[in-house]
Write an enzyme that holds these catalytic residues in place. Sequence first.
Site: not given
Ligand code: BDR
Ligand code: CA
Length: 317
Positions: A12, A243
């Site tokens: 995403d 992340h």
């Molecule tokens: C996840 O949430 C999204 O905002 C980031 O892309 C990542 O996949 C982290 O909690």
């Molecule tokens: Ca993500």
Amino acid sequence: MTEPRRIIIDTDPGVDDAMAIFYALSSPELDVLGLTTVFGNATTETTTYNALALLQLAGRSDVPVARGADTPLVATYGGPVDFVHGADGQGNAGIPAPTASAVAESAAEFIVRSVMAAPGEITLVPVGPLTNIALAMRLEPKLTENLREIVLMGGNAFCPGNVNPSAEANIHNDPEAADIVFGADCPITMAGLDVTHKVQMTHADLARIGAMSNPRAEHLARILPCYVDFHTTYEGLDGIFVHDSTAVSYLLAPDAFTWEEAPIRVDCGQSFGRAKTIAGKGEGDSYAAWTPRRPVRILTGADSRRLVELELSRLAE
Ligand code: BDR
Ligand code: CA
């Protein structure tokens, strides 16, 4: 060298998604077969546009993009998180418009067709809400037995969430889908907040991205300030949590990680615990909801410096 590992990234994009996509594309150990898109950091319209635009920027428009779900399986989409990723999902920095379009297949159809054509070979790397993966599992009940592995970014088994004390963002966006996926009978590795909060890039690391001269790193340098501001304001961090790229790092350097193994259930209730990923390793009636499930490899620790250096070296290429 051994054959590159074949992966599909479900994403995403998203600032950290963009980093993970570029990191994977510049890693010869990985063969990115496609990007499948999902709502989350922005609408699916926007994340699909971004996926196509990021590939174009990387000179990899040969990689297909399949557009996925616009909404969670059951719940209502809460909308873009522009205070984290910008209103455009790319740090409000803009990105040249893609000339290519998404393929005609949906994300779930693309995943099913790709996996069933190469039994046991393909690894799914979901770094957004798990809606498309759950839809693909529904579409083809034999999907899971034909997957090599799922290595996902999401969840928080042993630490607080980042949306609220219970929930991590990707799982929070579609807990019902996540509970389906964690129930799948295939190897699953979870790179959730238990490990991603321990993998951090400092301002000095980010400055090194700013000094790189290739179109991918130059784009990251433009979009990162928005993401850094979020981490400074809301997380009190001198830098960022890594992340989505941590899922990619696990594929490249699994020996840099530590983990625990336990089945996972996702709280799909409507109260304070909603979307918590709950690890349940034990026997007897108290564990009846967990025991039929295959243990998930829950990453809990990592050599952060080694992984950051690895990612920076790949982004520099
Ligand atoms: C996840 O949430 C999204 O905002 C980031 O892309 C990542 O996949 C982290 O909690
Ligand atoms: Ca993500």
